[in-house]
Design a protein around this motif. Structure first.
Motif, PDB file in Angstrom:
ATOM      1  N   ALA A   1       0.868  -1.183   0.000  1.00  0.00           N
ATOM      2  CA  ALA A   1       0.000   0.000   0.000  1.00  0.00           C
ATOM      3  C   ALA A   1       0.900   1.227   0.000  1.00  0.00           C
ATOM      4  CB  ALA A   1      -0.901  -0.009   1.222  1.00  0.00           C
ATOM      5  N   HIS A   2       0.449   2.303  -0.636  1.00  0.00           N
ATOM      6  CA  HIS A   2       1.306   3.471  -0.775  1.00  0.00           C
ATOM      7  C   HIS A   2       0.478   4.743  -0.679  1.00  0.00           C
ATOM      8  CE1 HIS A   2       0.268   1.544  -4.611  1.00  0.00           C
ATOM      9  NE2 HIS A   2       0.049   2.764  -5.092  1.00  0.00           N
ATOM     10  N   ALA A   3       1.060   5.753  -0.038  1.00  0.00           N
ATOM     11  CA  ALA A   3       0.350   7.005   0.203  1.00  0.00           C
ATOM     12  C   ALA A   3       1.338   8.159   0.231  1.00  0.00           C
ATOM     13  CB  ALA A   3      -0.414   6.943   1.529  1.00  0.00           C
ATOM     14  N   ARG A   4       0.784   9.360   0.111  1.00  0.00           N
ATOM     15  CA  ARG A   4       1.551  10.590   0.270  1.00  0.00           C
ATOM     16  C   ARG A   4       0.936  11.356   1.432  1.00  0.00           C
ATOM     17  NH1 ARG A   4       1.863  15.277  -4.364  1.00  0.00           N
ATOM     18  NH2 ARG A   4      -0.372  15.266  -3.937  1.00  0.00           N
ATOM     19  N   LEU A   5       1.786  11.786   2.376  1.00  0.00           N
ATOM     20  CA  LEU A   5       1.296  12.476   3.563  1.00  0.00           C
ATOM     21  C   LEU A   5       1.813  13.916   3.584  1.00  0.00           C
ATOM     22  CD1 LEU A   5       1.904   9.742   6.299  1.00  0.00           C
ATOM     23  CD2 LEU A   5      -0.081  10.039   4.814  1.00  0.00           C
TER      24      LEU A   5
ATOM     25  N   TYR B   1       6.045  16.838   1.109  1.00  0.00           N
ATOM     26  CA  TYR B   1       5.263  15.651   1.409  1.00  0.00           C
ATOM     27  C   TYR B   1       6.237  14.538   1.779  1.00  0.00           C
ATOM     28  CZ  TYR B   1       1.137  17.528  -1.138  1.00  0.00           C
ATOM     29  OH  TYR B   1       0.071  18.264  -1.572  1.00  0.00           O
ATOM     30  N   VAL B   2       5.736  13.515   2.493  1.00  0.00           N
ATOM     31  CA  VAL B   2       6.562  12.331   2.728  1.00  0.00           C
ATOM     32  C   VAL B   2       5.860  11.095   2.184  1.00  0.00           C
ATOM     33  CG1 VAL B   2       7.632  13.346   4.769  1.00  0.00           C
ATOM     34  CG2 VAL B   2       5.653  11.834   5.052  1.00  0.00           C
ATOM     35  N   PRO B   3       6.641  10.105   1.756  1.00  0.00           N
ATOM     36  CA  PRO B   3       6.040   8.853   1.280  1.00  0.00           C
ATOM     37  C   PRO B   3       5.631   7.974   2.453  1.00  0.00           C
ATOM     38  CG  PRO B   3       8.421   8.687   1.205  1.00  0.00           C
ATOM     39  CD  PRO B   3       8.108  10.083   1.675  1.00  0.00           C
ATOM     40  N   LEU B   4       4.675   7.109   2.228  1.00  0.00           N
ATOM     41  CA  LEU B   4       4.355   6.055   3.181  1.00  0.00           C
ATOM     42  C   LEU B   4       4.129   4.775   2.399  1.00  0.00           C
ATOM     43  CD1 LEU B   4       3.724   5.005   6.029  1.00  0.00           C
ATOM     44  CD2 LEU B   4       1.326   5.602   5.628  1.00  0.00           C
ATOM     45  N   LEU B   5       4.936   3.772   2.697  1.00  0.00           N
ATOM     46  CA  LEU B   5       4.806   2.441   2.101  1.00  0.00           C
ATOM     47  C   LEU B   5       4.471   1.462   3.212  1.00  0.00           C
ATOM     48  CD1 LEU B   5       8.011   2.518  -0.138  1.00  0.00           C
ATOM     49  CD2 LEU B   5       5.665   3.040  -0.847  1.00  0.00           C
ATOM     50  N   ILE B   6       3.484   0.586   2.978  1.00  0.00           N
ATOM     51  CA  ILE B   6       3.046  -0.374   3.992  1.00  0.00           C
ATOM     52  C   ILE B   6       3.021  -1.753   3.350  1.00  0.00           C
ATOM     53  CG2 ILE B   6       1.300  -0.892   5.740  1.00  0.00           C
ATOM     54  CD1 ILE B   6       0.136   1.922   5.190  1.00  0.00           C
TER      55      ILE B   6
ATOM     56  N   VAL C   1      -2.835  -1.249  -2.060  1.00  0.00           N
ATOM     57  CA  VAL C   1      -3.725  -0.246  -2.647  1.00  0.00           C
ATOM     58  C   VAL C   1      -3.063   1.129  -2.672  1.00  0.00           C
ATOM     59  CG1 VAL C   1      -5.819  -1.467  -1.966  1.00  0.00           C
ATOM     60  CG2 VAL C   1      -4.806   0.188  -0.395  1.00  0.00           C
ATOM     61  N   ASN C   2      -3.496   1.960  -3.618  1.00  0.00           N
ATOM     62  CA  ASN C   2      -3.072   3.352  -3.669  1.00  0.00           C
ATOM     63  C   ASN C   2      -3.987   4.141  -2.743  1.00  0.00           C
ATOM     64  OD1 ASN C   2      -2.415   5.990  -4.209  1.00  0.00           O
ATOM     65  ND2 ASN C   2      -2.450   5.777  -6.435  1.00  0.00           N
ATOM     66  N   LEU C   3      -3.441   4.669  -1.665  1.00  0.00           N
ATOM     67  CA  LEU C   3      -4.232   5.373  -0.661  1.00  0.00           C
ATOM     68  C   LEU C   3      -4.407   6.853  -0.973  1.00  0.00           C
ATOM     69  CD1 LEU C   3      -2.596   3.689   2.438  1.00  0.00           C
ATOM     70  CD2 LEU C   3      -4.951   3.363   1.684  1.00  0.00           C
ATOM     71  N   GLY C   4      -3.676   7.345  -1.989  1.00  0.00           N
ATOM     72  CA  GLY C   4      -3.802   8.748  -2.345  1.00  0.00           C
ATOM     73  C   GLY C   4      -3.023   9.640  -1.393  1.00  0.00           C
ATOM     74  N   THR C   5      -3.528  10.853  -1.172  1.00  0.00           N
ATOM     75  CA  THR C   5      -2.863  11.852  -0.338  1.00  0.00           C
ATOM     76  C   THR C   5      -3.677  12.119   0.915  1.00  0.00           C
ATOM     77  OG1 THR C   5      -1.851  12.894  -2.272  1.00  0.00           O
ATOM     78  CG2 THR C   5      -1.998  14.226  -0.268  1.00  0.00           C
ATOM     79  N   TYR C   6      -2.991  12.191   2.053  1.00  0.00           N
ATOM     80  CA  TYR C   6      -3.651  12.458   3.331  1.00  0.00           C
ATOM     81  C   TYR C   6      -3.119  13.762   3.936  1.00  0.00           C
ATOM     82  CZ  TYR C   6      -5.943   7.908   3.518  1.00  0.00           C
ATOM     83  OH  TYR C   6      -6.740   6.820   3.267  1.00  0.00           O
ATOM     84  N   PRO C   7      -3.925  14.432   4.760  1.00  0.00           N
ATOM     85  CA  PRO C   7      -3.572  15.776   5.215  1.00  0.00           C
ATOM     86  C   PRO C   7      -2.661  15.853   6.427  1.00  0.00           C
ATOM     87  CG  PRO C   7      -5.760  15.203   6.002  1.00  0.00           C
ATOM     88  CD  PRO C   7      -5.304  14.055   5.138  1.00  0.00           C
TER      89      PRO C   7
END
Length: 394
Positions: free
Chosen positions: A74-78, A345-350, A358-364
């Motif tokens: 899973a991957h996201a941008r924070l 922004y920072v990456p987040l890989l899980i 899943v692609n989690l998109g961008t979180y605030p």
């Protein structure tokens, strides 16, 4: 084991490995084009096979590298919600604390009343008292320090007070004691994020800093995931400067400051064989401390590639009930102007058997991390972050 079926979380912070300018980067003096990940990727020294598989180039908006056709994580941008771009604020936010007010900085040096109080507490005079490069300051003031016994006190663009002293003239434990005294003084309006001991050795002009650096952080100003897990009787193990960043609070064990990223990775690998239940919170600092501030793109790229190579053995060694999270606390684009951190922004890989890729998109907010870990273990944490566990749990 919790209802999530997850027993252990390995949260690894690649210190300063941001993935692109935040929308407010220019408010922090950074270019709207800054990106630590892009500078490292475009160096040609970062093939990043394992991070690519995990989905680092599939993250929304990174605009560099080649996305994997079927990422395994899973991957996201924070985006950082707190007002800052430093280690303390970044780690605190991912642990659950959002600060609306930035920590104090001192572009003109510390005010006279603070200097007077510090000198009285130290029983020594102070040299420098201005923002300075850590390697340059010992070159420029080291000889005077040796001759007079005065301590070299300086700062940077971050919320820090740093004290440098030669180990032959000021034993390391004595330097640490001066830092504790400074930590007592630097509270309230002058509550800098960190007091940092910077011992050095050698003779002029060939001084070198030693590995006995030690950080004395401001106590966290709110509840953290470390507190929440330790209250609930889970293990909370710090690797690297995690204990320093949180003032030791909430940890059930610390494996100490790393000698290098390689040392931190070795300690983390050893934890795979331990039967703990809870969180291993790891900071790998070389990218920031050795290469980012010095704007050394090849060095930064090689450090990140060493981590990527390490993943080749770590990932298949994980247990079925393990989860790996990889993130960062801010940026320090080695391709940018200046020497400061960059607001990114920072990456987040899980990754883990129980995690859907899943692609989690961008979180605030970075606080999504703490909220998710709390949800994994059923621990109570009040934070502005929200758990994305329902979106990633297989």
């Amino acid at each position: 084991m919790q209802k999530s079926g997850i027993k252990r979380v390995f949260l690894i912070v690649l210190d300063s490995f941001g993935c692109g300018a935040a929308p407010d980067a220019t408010d922090f003096g950074d270019a709207a084009s800054c990106s630590t990940l892009r500078s490292v990727t475009e160096s040609g020294l970062f093939p990043a096979a394992n991070l690519t598989r995990l989905g680092i180039y599939n993250i929304d908006g990174v605009r560099t590298g080649t996305p994997d056709a079927a990422p395994i994580g899973a991957h996201a941008r924070l985006r950082e919600l707190s007002r800052g771009k430093d280690t303390t604020i970044g780690h605190w936010e991912m642990a659950g604390i959002v600060r609306n007010e930035p920590m104090p900085t001192y572009p003109d040096g510390f005010p006279p009343e603070v200097v007077t109080e510090l000198e009285e507490a130290f029983g020594r005079k102070i040299l420098c008292n201005k923002p300075y490069s850590g390697t340059a300051v010992i070159h420029d003031y080291g000889q005077e320090h040796e001759e007079t016994g005065a301590l070299i006190v300086y700062t940077s663009a971050d919320s820090v007070l740093q004290i440098a002293a030669h180990e032959e003239h000021v034993p390391v434990e004595e330097l640490y004691d001066y830092c504790r005294k400074a930590r007592t003084i630097m509270q309230g309006a002058h509550g800098v994020g960190r007091i940092i001991a910077r011992p050095f050795v050698g003779t002029y002009p060939n001084y070198t800093r030693t590995a006995r650096r030690h950080d004395f952080s401001l106590d966290p100003t709110g509840d953290t995931i470390l507190d929440a897990l330790s209250r609930a009787q889970y293990d909370v193990i710090g690797v690297g400067k995690i204990s320093d960043i949180f003032g030791g609070r909430g940890l059930t064990r610390s494996l100490g400051v790393n000698e290098s990223n390689a040392d931190g990775m070795k300690k983390t690998t050893a934890l795979l064989d331990e039967d703990f239940t809870g969180l291993a919170f790891v900071n790998l600092v070389d990218g920031d401390m050795i290469y980012g501030h010095r704007r050394d793109v090849p060095g930064y790229a090689r450090a990140m590639q060493e981590f990527d190579d390490w993943l080749a053995d770590f990932l298949p060694s994980m247990r079925a009930d393990d989860v790996l999270m990889i993130t960062a606390d801010h940026g320090c684009d080695p391709g940018a102007a200046g020497t400061d951190h960059t607001r990114e922004y920072v990456p987040l890989l899980i990754y883990g058997e129980k995690i859907a890729p899943v692609n989690l998109g961008t979180y605030p907010t970075f606080a999504m991390i703490g909220a998710t870990i709390a949800d994994i273990f059923g621990a109570e944490l009040t934070t502005k972050g929200e758990s994305f566990l329902p979106r990633i749990l297989n």
